[in-house]
Design a protein around this motif. Structure first.
Motif, short mmCIF file in Angstrom:
data_model
loop_
_atom_site.label_atom_id
_atom_site.label_comp_id
_atom_site.label_asym_id
_atom_site.label_seq_id
_atom_site.Cartn_x
_atom_site.Cartn_y
_atom_site.Cartn_z
N ALA A 155 0.85 -1.19 0.00
CA ALA A 155 0.00 0.00 0.00
C ALA A 155 0.88 1.24 0.00
CB ALA A 155 -0.93 0.01 1.21
N THR A 156 0.39 2.30 -0.62
CA THR A 156 1.15 3.54 -0.67
C THR A 156 0.19 4.71 -0.75
OG1 THR A 156 2.97 4.69 -1.82
CG2 THR A 156 1.36 3.54 -3.20
N TYR A 203 5.19 3.77 2.28
CA TYR A 203 4.70 2.43 1.98
C TYR A 203 4.28 1.72 3.26
CZ TYR A 203 6.97 2.88 -2.61
OH TYR A 203 7.35 3.29 -3.87
N LEU A 204 3.19 0.95 3.16
CA LEU A 204 2.90 -0.07 4.16
C LEU A 204 3.45 -1.37 3.61
CD1 LEU A 204 -0.81 0.68 5.16
CD2 LEU A 204 1.26 1.20 6.47
N MET A 205 4.06 -2.19 4.49
CA MET A 205 4.72 -3.40 4.03
C MET A 205 4.39 -4.59 4.91
SD MET A 205 8.50 -1.87 3.04
CE MET A 205 8.93 -1.36 4.72
N LEU A 206 4.27 -5.76 4.29
CA LEU A 206 4.22 -7.02 5.02
C LEU A 206 5.64 -7.37 5.43
CD1 LEU A 206 1.92 -9.15 2.68
CD2 LEU A 206 1.28 -8.26 4.92
N ILE A 235 4.52 -3.05 8.79
CA ILE A 235 5.45 -1.97 9.09
C ILE A 235 5.32 -0.92 8.00
CG2 ILE A 235 7.02 -3.52 10.32
CD1 ILE A 235 8.83 -3.55 7.87
N SER A 236 5.90 0.25 8.24
CA SER A 236 5.81 1.32 7.24
C SER A 236 7.20 1.89 6.96
CB SER A 236 4.88 2.44 7.70
OG SER A 236 5.40 3.13 8.82
N TYR A 237 7.38 2.30 5.72
CA TYR A 237 8.59 3.03 5.32
C TYR A 237 8.18 4.47 5.06
CZ TYR A 237 12.27 4.83 2.26
OH TYR A 237 13.24 5.60 1.69
N VAL A 238 8.90 5.39 5.70
CA VAL A 238 8.63 6.82 5.54
C VAL A 238 9.87 7.49 4.97
CG1 VAL A 238 8.02 8.96 6.73
CG2 VAL A 238 6.95 6.81 7.42
N HIS A 239 9.68 8.30 3.96
CA HIS A 239 10.79 8.98 3.29
C HIS A 239 11.05 10.36 3.89
CE1 HIS A 239 13.50 10.36 0.20
NE2 HIS A 239 12.65 11.30 -0.21
N ASP A 240 12.33 10.69 3.98
CA ASP A 240 12.80 12.04 4.34
C ASP A 240 12.33 12.53 5.70
OD1 ASP A 240 14.25 14.34 4.01
OD2 ASP A 240 12.69 15.37 2.84
N PRO A 241 12.98 12.12 6.78
CA PRO A 241 14.12 11.19 6.78
C PRO A 241 13.65 9.74 6.64
CG PRO A 241 13.63 11.87 9.01
CD PRO A 241 12.72 12.67 8.12
N ASP A 242 14.40 8.95 5.90
CA ASP A 242 14.03 7.57 5.65
C ASP A 242 14.14 6.75 6.93
OD1 ASP A 242 14.12 8.71 3.20
OD2 ASP A 242 15.27 7.13 2.23
N ALA A 278 1.30 -2.49 12.91
CA ALA A 278 0.28 -3.39 13.47
C ALA A 278 0.79 -4.82 13.45
CB ALA A 278 -1.02 -3.28 12.69
N GLY A 279 0.19 -5.66 14.28
CA GLY A 279 0.62 -7.04 14.39
C GLY A 279 0.19 -7.92 13.23
#
Length: 335
Positions: free
Chosen positions: A275-276, A283-286, A300-307, A313-314
């Motif tokens: 998801a984005t 991004y949301l990631m498995l 988990i999530s990836y956030v850009h700047d700062p990365d 969530a579980g």
């Protein structure tokens, strides 16, 4: 915790409280470990991890010569789980530590595990082995999906977004063959709640945001749209297609800010963006290889700047539950 045979066995040993290192968080809080001592909560994540492990070991369970260690762990989980938490004279029921509802739930979990193992031992195939478990997950997810559909109908106001919503309502799901092809391509096992949702909808369509993790009450809530499996494959070609440790970019003190459930990477091949946010670098990631304190399939999530990478969530189910709550507090969905 990449679910190959070796790691699946190690995870199984944790849930059977038979790991060489019984102080591991995964052993102490695993299927049997969480019952002794019992803290009043049955950890549903343990059931889901057990079923992933059994799927990973399906071929081994169908071999003529069985692995004694695997069978011993499975037998121990079924026998002691029932003896401790289900039987009237067991330590939890006899001491009034477990509710009748929890007893019923544990009995259901043990039935799902033992049935899957029985069918695989008899070479009855994965479809038969896991049909009950898939029904169980689907039944849990169904109210959340119905709630999401109701909220989307209520919160979509603008004409442009209504067009996206109409397209979403007509969107088809991914069939079992497509899901299996994705798993084969990346040599992974997708969590069953994720698979169950995608059987209904293969993504939500670009810019139709249906997931809202965070806290709507404090306006710290990020909108995400679901990628299709094809979009996930494409994204995987350029994002999290390699392994890079956080230590390559951050100090030791900064790395310690990472949630303990997550392995210390900034990019990792066992993370799968699904998801984005339209126009954003989020991004949301498995997470299919969490730390010892995490759960297979956690979000988990990836956030850009700062990365950086954050725990969300579980499970996909927990994400959807939190997202629905946030969506219910919003006035309307905006682009």
């Amino acid at each position: 915790m990449n679910i190959d045979i070796s790691n699946a066995i190690q995870l199984l040993k944790c849930h059977a409280y038979a790991h060489d290192d019984e102080q591991l968080s995964k052993a102490e809080n695993g299927f049997l470990g969480s019952l002794r001592p019992f803290q009043g909560e049955l950890k549903e994540a343990n059931l889901h991890e057990m079923m992933v492990v059994i799927r990973a070991l399906a071929a081994k369970l169908g071999e003529p010569a069985l692995d004694r260690e695997i069978i011993a762990c499975l037998w121990t989980i079924c026998k002691l789980g029932r003896a401790w938490a289900v039987e009237p004279e067991g330590m939890l029921r006899s001491n009034g530590l477990i509710t009748d509802e929890q007893v019923e739930r544990m009995e259901q979990w043990l039935d799902l595990i033992s049935y899957a193992v029985m069918i695989l031992l008899d070479n009855g195939g994965e479809e038969e082995a896991f049909w009950g478990y898939r029904e169980y997950v689907s039944e849990q997810l169904e109210p959340l999906i119905a709630e999401l559909d109701h909220l989307l109908q209520e919160k979509v106001v603008e004409d442009e977004i209504q067009e996206l919503h109409d397209e979403y309502k007509e969107r088809a799901g991914a069939n079992e063959e497509r899901l299996a092809a994705f798993e084969r391509k990346f040599d992974v096992l997708l969590p069953e709640d994720f698979r169950s949702f995608y059987r209904r909808k293969d993504g939500s369509g670009y810019a139709f945001h249906i997931l809202y993790p965070g806290d709507a009450e404090t306006e710290e809530c990020v909108p995400y749209y679901l990628m299709s499996l094809d979009e996930m494959e494409k994204t995987k070609g350029y994002f999290c297609e390699r392994d890079e440790l956080l230590a390559q970019y951050y100090s030791e003190e900064e790395v310690r800010e990472l949630a303990p459930e997550i392995k210390p990477y900034l990019f990792y091949r066992k993370w799968f963006p699904f998801a984005t946010m339209a126009g954003g670098s989020l991004y949301l990631m498995l997470d299919l290889d969490p730390s010892d304190q995490g759960t297979y399939g956690q979000i988990i999530s990836y956030v850009h700047d700062p990365d950086f990478v954050y725990y969300v969530a579980g499970s996909f189910t927990d994400l959807l539950r939190e997202s629905n709550l946030n969506l219910s507090l919003m006035d309307e969905i905006e682009y």
